[in-house]
Scaffold this active site. Structure first.
Site, PDB file in Angstrom:
ATOM      1  CG  ASP A   1    -105.054 -24.977 -38.244  1.00  0.00           C
ATOM      2  OD1 ASP A   1    -103.984 -25.478 -37.789  1.00  0.00           O
ATOM      3  OD2 ASP A   1    -105.370 -23.922 -38.062  1.00  0.00           O
TER       4      ASP A   1
ATOM      5  NE  ARG B   1     -99.646 -19.056 -34.368  1.00  0.00           N
ATOM      6  CZ  ARG B   1     -99.599 -19.961 -33.430  1.00  0.00           C
ATOM      7  NH1 ARG B   1     -99.448 -19.598 -32.189  1.00  0.00           N
ATOM      8  NH2 ARG B   1     -99.625 -21.176 -33.622  1.00  0.00           N
ATOM      9  N   GLY B   2    -103.254 -19.772 -34.469  1.00  0.00           N
ATOM     10  CA  GLY B   2    -103.345 -20.974 -33.853  1.00  0.00           C
ATOM     11  C   GLY B   2    -105.084 -21.299 -33.997  1.00  0.00           C
ATOM     12  CB  ALA B   3    -107.074 -23.933 -35.113  1.00  0.00           C
TER      13      ALA B   3
HETATM   14  O1  MRU Z   1    -100.852 -20.812 -39.138  1.00  0.00           O
HETATM   15  P1  MRU Z   1    -100.774 -20.970 -37.629  1.00  0.00           P
HETATM   16  O2  MRU Z   1     -99.792 -20.473 -36.940  1.00  0.00           O
HETATM   17  O3  MRU Z   1    -102.217 -20.283 -37.266  1.00  0.00           O
HETATM   18  O4  MRU Z   1    -100.771 -22.474 -37.688  1.00  0.00           O
HETATM   19  C1  MRU Z   1    -101.194 -23.190 -36.493  1.00  0.00           C
HETATM   20  C2  MRU Z   1    -101.189 -24.538 -36.463  1.00  0.00           C
HETATM   21  O5  MRU Z   1    -100.884 -25.281 -37.403  1.00  0.00           O
HETATM   22  C3  MRU Z   1    -101.599 -25.114 -35.309  1.00  0.00           C
HETATM   23  O6  MRU Z   1    -100.590 -26.512 -35.234  1.00  0.00           O
HETATM   24  C4  MRU Z   1    -102.952 -25.339 -35.157  1.00  0.00           C
HETATM   25  O7  MRU Z   1    -103.701 -24.310 -34.927  1.00  0.00           O
HETATM   26  C5  MRU Z   1    -103.299 -26.389 -33.902  1.00  0.00           C
HETATM   27  S1  MRU Z   1    -102.667 -26.129 -32.469  1.00  0.00           S
HETATM   28  C6  MRU Z   1    -103.735 -25.205 -31.248  1.00  0.00           C
END
Ligand code: MRU
Length: 364
Positions: free
Chosen positions: A266, A75-77
């Site tokens: 994201d 996970r994480g964009a």
């Molecule tokens: O649901 P997730 O864990 O994928 O959400 C991640 C986030 O909201 C982060 O803040 C976002 O992806 C940017 S950080 C690299």
């Protein structure tokens, strides 16, 4: 392609300093905190179970990768974008090895499987678009190798962006102070040091600033409680964990004042509207109330200049009704589980990318 030729690719696209750090930290482009590249698979560190246990999931094609993104093994964009690119490579490789014809229709089948995994992170679309452009210009016997190299390049460029975001963002952090952050924006969420996390790491490790982090637990998936704390401990950065609903009171009580709030994103629209983890809007509104600077940090691959709307993901109610499989509410409880929210540009002090620090009106 040999490791040495891969290295040449990296040196081409990175400054010497970033290239050296990349070499050291990734064993020459073979592994990162949350993944390991093999000849015919990619292994993901299962982020659903951290920090309680470290389990790895093996992915051999686009379906495996799409499932890992959907279930939040990954996970994480930016991490989602990088995984998508390697998923396309694996899908094509598998078909070529089986002697199947690989044409544009097949490419689109592979792409669509991954596209369906999660809707909000723009990095997913960008990475698939980049892979598509490479596919269209790469027909021929070295197709699979070219696709692998393109996926590597997407990773290398994200590593570089993270480093530069950290360097740019660290300038905004005072020499001493306390910063708020939400979700996990570190190496587990990206191809490098992170976004908001990278600025904190750069400020502490490179500039010697004396910073304490307040990490929100980030209900319901607990990225803050489980993942950010894991990274902060590994980096030996001071921190405290709070429940999300303590934010207002902790800000109001903090003396001296909280220095700033740092978040990732994201998806960012061209007017500076930001979608990020649920709770980000709450922090932005609180920051305005308490006159705390509110900064969003993200690579340019998160910026969507082509649209005025953001598809917001809502996830399974069980994520709210259960914790690690244990029910915490009545079965008949109805749930709203938006996992991202939208913060308008007027609540954001600056957006920081690898190119610099931007302020309203935005021109990225
Ligand atoms: O649901 P997730 O864990 O994928 O959400 C991640 C986030 O909201 C982060 O803040 C976002 O992806 C940017 S950080 C690299």
């Amino acid at each position: 392609m040999t490791a040495r030729e891969d290295l040449a690719l990296r040196v081409d696209s990175m400054s010497d300093e970033v290239s050296r750090i990349f070499e050291e930290e990734t064993e020459g482009g073979r592994r990162h905190t949350w993944f390991e590249l093999c000849d015919d698979c990619i292994k993901f560190l299962d982020q659903r179970y951290l920090p309680l246990r470290e389990e790895w999931v093996i992915c051999r094609d686009e379906r495996d990768v799409a499932l890992c993104i959907k279930n939040m093994v990954v996970r994480g964009a930016p991490a989602i974008g990088i995984s998508a690119a390697f998923g396309v490579w694996l899908g094509l490789k598998k078909r070529v090895e089986k002697g199947q014809k690989v044409d544009y229709k097949v490419f689109c089948e592979i792409k669509n499987v991954i596209l369906d995994s999660r809707p909000t992170a723009y990095n997913l679309f960008r990475a698939l678009q980049d892979m598509e452009e490479e596919f269209v210009s790469s027909q021929g016997s070295d197709l699979v190798e070219r696709m692998r190299r393109k996926a590597l390049e997407i990773w290398f460029l994200d590593f570089k962006s993270c480093y530069l975001i950290g360097k740019n963002g660290a300038q905004l952090i005072p020499d001493e102070g306390t910063v708020f952050t939400i979700c996990n924006t570190g190496s587990l969420a990206t191809g490098g040091w992170g976004t908001a996390f990278s600025a904190i790491k750069y400020a502490v490790k490179k500039l010697g600033k004396d910073i304490e982090v307040i990490s929100l637990e980030t209900r319901p998936f607990l990225q803050g409680a489980r993942l950010t704390t894991w990274e902060l401990i590994r980096e030996k950065i001071k921190f405290k964990l709070i429940v999300d609903s303590a934010s207002a009171f902790v800000m109001s009580k903090s003396s001296p004042h909280i220095s700033c709030v740092l978040t990732g994103a994201d998806r960012i629209l061209k007017d500076g509207t930001v979608s990020n983890k649920i709770g980000t809007l709450m922090l932005a509104i609180l920051s305005k109330h308490f006159s705390i600077p509110f900064y969003v940090l993200a690579p340019k691959t998160t910026i969507d200049v082509s649209s005025d709307t953001i598809p917001l993901e809502q996830r399974d109610p069980r994520e709210v009704k259960e914790i690690f499989g244990v029910k915490i509410t009545h079965d008949e409880t109805n749930v709203i589980n938006y996992v991202f929210d939208i913060t308008p540009p007027e609540l954001i002090s600056s957006i920081i990318t690898e190119d610099g620090i931007f302020r309203y009106p935005y021109s990225f």
